[in-house]
Each structure stands twice: as structure tokens, then as C-alpha cells.
Design a protein around this motif. Structure first.
Motif, mmCIF file in Angstrom:
data_model
loop_
_atom_site.group_PDB
_atom_site.id
_atom_site.type_symbol
_atom_site.label_atom_id
_atom_site.label_comp_id
_atom_site.label_asym_id
_atom_site.label_seq_id
_atom_site.Cartn_x
_atom_site.Cartn_y
_atom_site.Cartn_z
ATOM 1 N N ASP A 9 0.905 -1.287 -0.215
ATOM 2 C CA ASP A 9 -0.045 0.021 0.037
ATOM 3 C C ASP A 9 0.871 1.308 -0.097
ATOM 4 O OD1 ASP A 9 -2.167 -1.506 0.112
ATOM 5 O OD2 ASP A 9 -2.451 -1.662 2.095
ATOM 6 N N SER A 10 2.282 1.015 0.301
ATOM 7 C CA SER A 10 3.127 2.520 0.415
ATOM 8 C C SER A 10 3.622 2.696 -0.978
ATOM 9 C CB SER A 10 4.176 2.174 1.481
ATOM 10 O OG SER A 10 4.999 1.343 1.069
ATOM 11 N N LEU A 11 3.409 1.654 -1.872
ATOM 12 C CA LEU A 11 4.020 2.002 -3.137
ATOM 13 C C LEU A 11 3.287 2.875 -3.894
ATOM 14 C CD1 LEU A 11 4.625 -1.557 -4.365
ATOM 15 C CD2 LEU A 11 6.521 0.067 -3.831
ATOM 16 N N SER A 12 3.998 4.085 -4.492
ATOM 17 C CA SER A 12 3.104 5.031 -5.299
ATOM 18 C C SER A 12 3.671 4.917 -6.843
ATOM 19 C CB SER A 12 3.655 6.251 -4.780
ATOM 20 O OG SER A 12 5.189 6.755 -5.169
ATOM 21 N N PRO A 13 2.876 5.733 -7.744
ATOM 22 C CA PRO A 13 3.252 5.885 -9.181
ATOM 23 C C PRO A 13 4.600 6.169 -9.344
ATOM 24 C CG PRO A 13 0.992 6.573 -8.671
ATOM 25 C CD PRO A 13 1.624 6.393 -7.299
ATOM 26 N N TRP A 97 -4.902 -0.458 -5.410
ATOM 27 C CA TRP A 97 -4.235 0.769 -4.813
ATOM 28 C C TRP A 97 -4.532 2.105 -5.198
ATOM 29 C CZ3 TRP A 97 1.213 -1.708 -6.287
ATOM 30 C CH2 TRP A 97 1.246 -3.057 -5.647
ATOM 31 N N GLY A 98 -5.353 2.370 -6.042
ATOM 32 C CA GLY A 98 -6.008 3.681 -6.194
ATOM 33 C C GLY A 98 -5.106 4.532 -7.017
ATOM 34 N N TRP A 99 -3.954 3.967 -7.834
ATOM 35 C CA TRP A 99 -2.877 4.924 -8.467
ATOM 36 C C TRP A 99 -3.773 5.474 -9.589
ATOM 37 C CZ3 TRP A 99 2.066 2.114 -9.647
ATOM 38 C CH2 TRP A 99 2.803 1.778 -8.543
#
Length: 300
Positions: A9-13, A97-99
Motif C-alpha cells: 500500500d505504500s508503493l506510489s506511481p 491501490w488507487g493509482w
């Protein structure tokens, strides 16, 4: 060396492609069939894009990767499988993840040639079965008979256990873990397929009573490979340009030629959609001729 643990969950685009695809391959191990293939493809993408942020990927970047893989001799179908993994990974991040990113793979799949539809004539099949009956591979004759009369894939047959064979109902149960598309299906058995299975059952009872495997060796272990014996039989029977999977095409082609509707053939083969089955439509007996004959009376 164990792979590092991620808090997904901490991964981002803006994370690197290397970290993102490693995380996705770890998820595939937990959630998907065929995870080894997914992990292998993710590694190819990681090697190519490395520390590039996922959000920076563009369609030209993907196009350059396609050209790169073509230079290494990959076919369109192989490249499509690779870009489908990246596409699935990005779609997963967007949905789960909502990216808020677009998928750069969209619209870049390569054109595929028509699928192979090589099939045996009745005379060729008779020659092949005659040779297989004399083969030192004692399972080969029954393997071919079962393939030609059920349309089952090689893996579906070699992994077949007796508990999934129902002689009373005359059918085989294939659970999702046994099929290519992950969907359960029942395989109906005609007289010839039942004879092939009874032959294997007699062998089992004589050699290795209690073995769970339909196709097994004298030592009780399952048969894992039939390719060498099959190729030898083809050579002795004088049959060229034919592979094990083509027995599935033969099953389908024979049925369509005898007038079996494509919708029924789709269910027999376990296809996800009728589109896959339509490759056999041209073999339907007289279908197109009957269609144009409707116009004969118009100008009479």
C-alpha cells in the motif's frame, strides 16, 4: 536470497519500475496460477526499465521495448504475453491501490496470425494408432485414443487422476486448477475414450494397484513426457507437420465436419468465448453453400 518484503500500500506511481514489478511478481506468487511465468516476465521489464518511475512510462517507451524484444527474435504472440503482464500489473495498481495513472500499454498489442488448425484425416489417424499400438511406450496408444476422442490437452491428460474419472456418468471432471483458463469443465466420454481408460485401469491394476494416476509408468510414477514416443510414431506412420496439440484440433475439426454446432464445440473444448472456436467454422458441412442457395429462387 529471499526477496525483500514490501508494504504494497505504500508503493506510489513514482516508485521505480524495478520495485513495482518485484512487488507485483510477489503478489502473483500469492494470488495467481502460472506465477513463475509472471515473475519471469516481470524480471524482463525490470531489467529494461530499472529505476524509471512507473508514472513516467509512455507509449513510445513500450514501443521501444517491443522493438527491442523483436530484435531478440521473439514472436508477436510472445511479445503480447509480455506486455499483457505489464498491463495487468498497472491495472492492478489502478484498481487495488488507487493509482491515478493511464496504462501506456493500451492499444499496443501486436497483430496475431490465425491459429494453427492442422488436423488428421481418418486414414492418417488409423495409421498413427496402428503404429502406436506397437510402440515400446505402452501408454501411447491409449493416450492418442483419449486425445482424439475428448479434445483434452496434453497436461490435462498426463495429470489426470482416477478419482476424477466417472465410468458410471461417462465423464471426466477437470477442476479449475487443471484447465488452461482456470474454469471447471466436464469432459464427456464416448465408447472409444472409455475403452482407452479401461485399458489404463487394467494396466494399473496389474502393475501398480492403487496408483492415483491414469497414465503411469511400471514403477508407479506418473508419465511426464510423451513427446519422443509420439514423434517416433509419427515418423513410422509417415505423418508430417503434426504436433501433440494438433490432436485437439483434429477432435474439433472432425466434430464440426459432422455438423456439431460451434456453441457445443466451445463447451467441449473449454473455450472462454465462441471467438476461439470460430477458427473451425469453415469446416462446417455445406453451411455457406446452403446460405447462397436461398437466393436461387429470387430470379427464377
Amino acid at each position: 536470497m529471499d526477496a525483500p518484503l514490501f508494504s504494497f500500500d505504500s508503493l506510489s506511481p513514482d516508485c521505480s519500475c524495478a520495485d513495482f514489478l518485484l512487488a507485483y511478481s510477489m503478489l502473483a506468487r500469492r494470488e495467481q496460477r502460472g506465477f513463475a511465468r509472471v515473475a519471469w516476465v516481470c524480471e524482463k521489464w525490470r531489467d529494461y526499465f530499472g529505476d524509471r518511475p512507473v508514472s513516467s512510462l509512455t507509449r513510445p517507451d513500450i514501443s521501444r521495448y517491443i522493438d527491442f524484444r523483436r530484435m531478440h527474435g521473439l514472436s508477436n504472440s510472445s511479445i503480447n504475453r509480455e506486455i499483457s503482464v505489464l498491463s495487468a500489473a498497472i491495472n492492478y495498481a489502478v484498481k487495488r491501490w488507487g493509482w491515478n495513472i493511464s496504462n501506456p500499454v493500451s492499444g499496443l498489442y501486436l497483430k496475431m496470425p490465425e491459429g494453427r488448425t492442422r488436423w488428421l484425416t481418418r486414414e492418417e489417424a488409423s495409421r498413427l494408432l496402428s503404429v502406436a499400438r506397437e510402440s515400446r511406450a505402452i501408454h501411447l496408444h491409449d493416450f492418442i485414443r483419449l486425445a482424439l476422442n475428448t479434445g483434452m490437452r496434453r497436461g490435462e491428460m498426463l495429470r489426470l487422476e482416477w478419482r476424477r474419472v466417472d465410468f458410471t456418468a461417462k465423464r471426466i471432471l477437470l477442476e479449475g486448477i487443471h484447465t488452461k483458463n482456470g474454469k471447471r469443465r466436464y469432459v464427456p466420454l464416448n465408447r472409444t475414450a472409455l475403452d482407452a481408460l479401461r485399458s489404463r485401469l487394467h494396466f494399473r491394476d496389474q502393475k501398480v494397484p492403487g496408483s492415483p494416476w491414469v497414465f503411469l509408468q511400471k514403477n508407479g510414477k506418473p508419465v511426464l513426457q510423451v513427446g519422443f514416443a509420439f514423434r517416433q510414431a509419427l515418423e513410422k506412420a509417415g505423418i508430417e507437420d503434426f504436433h501433440i496439440h494438433d490432436m485437439r484440433h483434429t477432435f474439433a475439426s472432425w466434430l464440426v465436419q459432422e455438423g456439431v454446432p460451434l456453441s457445443e464445440l466451445r463447451d467441449l473444448l473449454g473455450h472462454s468465448s465462441i471467438t476461439q472456436t470460430e477458427r473451425y467454422a469453415h469446416l462446417a458441412p455445406g453451411g455457406l453453400h446452403k446460405a447462397v442457395q436461398i437466393l436461387d429462387d429470387f430470379l427464377a
